[in-house]
Structures are given as C-alpha cells and as structure tokens.
Design a protein around this motif. Structure first.
Motif, PDB file in Angstrom:
ATOM      1  N   ALA A  70       0.831  -1.209   0.000  1.00  0.00           N
ATOM      2  CA  ALA A  70       0.000   0.000   0.000  1.00  0.00           C
ATOM      3  C   ALA A  70       0.863   1.256   0.000  1.00  0.00           C
ATOM      4  O   ALA A  70       0.542   2.236  -0.692  1.00  0.00           O
ATOM      5  CB  ALA A  70      -0.932  -0.007   1.208  1.00  0.00           C
ATOM      6  N   CYS A  71       1.968   1.228   0.729  1.00  0.00           N
ATOM      7  CA  CYS A  71       2.892   2.380   0.716  1.00  0.00           C
ATOM      8  C   CYS A  71       3.530   2.538  -0.653  1.00  0.00           C
ATOM      9  O   CYS A  71       3.720   3.668  -1.124  1.00  0.00           O
ATOM     10  CB  CYS A  71       3.968   2.202   1.783  1.00  0.00           C
ATOM     11  N   GLU A  72       3.845   1.438  -1.307  1.00  0.00           N
ATOM     12  CA  GLU A  72       4.407   1.502  -2.657  1.00  0.00           C
ATOM     13  C   GLU A  72       3.396   2.072  -3.637  1.00  0.00           C
ATOM     14  O   GLU A  72       3.745   2.865  -4.522  1.00  0.00           O
ATOM     15  CB  GLU A  72       4.837   0.104  -3.084  1.00  0.00           C
ATOM     16  N   GLY A  73       2.139   1.723  -3.484  1.00  0.00           N
ATOM     17  CA  GLY A  73       1.094   2.274  -4.338  1.00  0.00           C
ATOM     18  C   GLY A  73       0.897   3.760  -4.115  1.00  0.00           C
ATOM     19  O   GLY A  73       0.709   4.517  -5.074  1.00  0.00           O
ATOM     20  N   ALA A  74       0.956   4.193  -2.867  1.00  0.00           N
ATOM     21  CA  ALA A  74       0.824   5.623  -2.574  1.00  0.00           C
ATOM     22  C   ALA A  74       2.001   6.412  -3.126  1.00  0.00           C
ATOM     23  O   ALA A  74       1.829   7.519  -3.662  1.00  0.00           O
ATOM     24  CB  ALA A  74       0.702   5.834  -1.069  1.00  0.00           C
ATOM     25  N   LEU A  75       3.197   5.855  -3.036  1.00  0.00           N
ATOM     26  CA  LEU A  75       4.370   6.519  -3.597  1.00  0.00           C
ATOM     27  C   LEU A  75       4.282   6.602  -5.118  1.00  0.00           C
ATOM     28  O   LEU A  75       4.601   7.637  -5.719  1.00  0.00           O
ATOM     29  CB  LEU A  75       5.637   5.768  -3.189  1.00  0.00           C
ATOM     30  N   GLY A  76       3.816   5.547  -5.753  1.00  0.00           N
ATOM     31  CA  GLY A  76       3.646   5.556  -7.205  1.00  0.00           C
ATOM     32  C   GLY A  76       2.607   6.564  -7.655  1.00  0.00           C
ATOM     33  O   GLY A  76       2.798   7.262  -8.652  1.00  0.00           O
ATOM     34  N   LEU A  77       1.503   6.663  -6.920  1.00  0.00           N
ATOM     35  CA  LEU A  77       0.482   7.651  -7.279  1.00  0.00           C
ATOM     36  C   LEU A  77       0.970   9.072  -7.068  1.00  0.00           C
ATOM     37  O   LEU A  77       0.632   9.973  -7.846  1.00  0.00           O
ATOM     38  CB  LEU A  77      -0.796   7.400  -6.482  1.00  0.00           C
ATOM     39  N   SER A  78       1.774   9.302  -6.038  1.00  0.00           N
ATOM     40  CA  SER A  78       2.315  10.644  -5.845  1.00  0.00           C
ATOM     41  C   SER A  78       3.296  11.006  -6.961  1.00  0.00           C
ATOM     42  O   SER A  78       3.325  12.147  -7.421  1.00  0.00           O
ATOM     43  CB  SER A  78       2.973  10.768  -4.479  1.00  0.00           C
TER      44      SER A  78
END
Length: 100
Positions: A70-78
């Motif tokens: 989930a943290c990787e997904g949030a970083l990718g979206l940012s």
C-alpha cells in the motif's frame, strides 16, 4: 479431481504472470505500469497468504507485506501526480531527461 488449494496457488501464479506480461507489453503510460505492478503485488500477497495458512504460522508477515504494498502504491500515485503536473501527461515518450 483438482485440489482447491492447488487451484488457488495456480491462480495466484497466473495473476503474477499476467501482471508481468502487462508490465512488459503495456509500458507506454506510467499509470499502466503502476497498475500492473499492483496486480503483481496482489498476486504475491494472495500466494503468501495461502502458503501461510497452509503452514499455520502467524499472518503478521502477510499484513506487513500488504502495508508495504500500500505504501508503494501511494508513492507511485504521488509520482504520477507530480509527473502529470510537471509534464502535462504520463506518457514515457514525452519525458525529456535533459530537463531539470
């Protein structure tokens, strides 16, 4: 007759390979790449949760893995939002590496 646990394991491997195939073939946009990476992470999470339930060990490791995904997904979206704001779109061909 096919064992249900083997069917679930094969479906999770199928998810990972479909995500890898889409990552390799459809890498024109950043959003497509991020979605295929998340699909691979869900396949790995599903495989890990099946294996941990078969062994009977703690499930905290799978929850930790899900938190990192989930943290990787949030970083990718940012990164996606930053690139769209700075370049106007998410096509990889429109990025110029010589600009700051």
């Amino acid at each position: 007759m096919v064992n249900f646990s083997m069917l679930w394991i094969m479906s999770s491997f199928f998810m990972v390979f479909c995500g890898l195939w889409s990552f390799i073939c459809y890498h024109k946009h950043l959003l497509n790449s991020l979605l295929s990476l998340e699909f691979m992470m869900l396949g790995v999470f599903w495989l890990m949760s099946i294996q941990m339930s078969m062994v009977g060990s703690e499930v905290y490791f799978t929850l930790f893995f899900l938190t990192l995904a989930a943290c990787e997904g949030a970083l990718g979206l940012s990164l996606l939002v930053f690139m769209v704001r700075s370049h106007g779109n998410d096509c990889f061909m429109s990025f110029n590496l010589l600009e700051c």
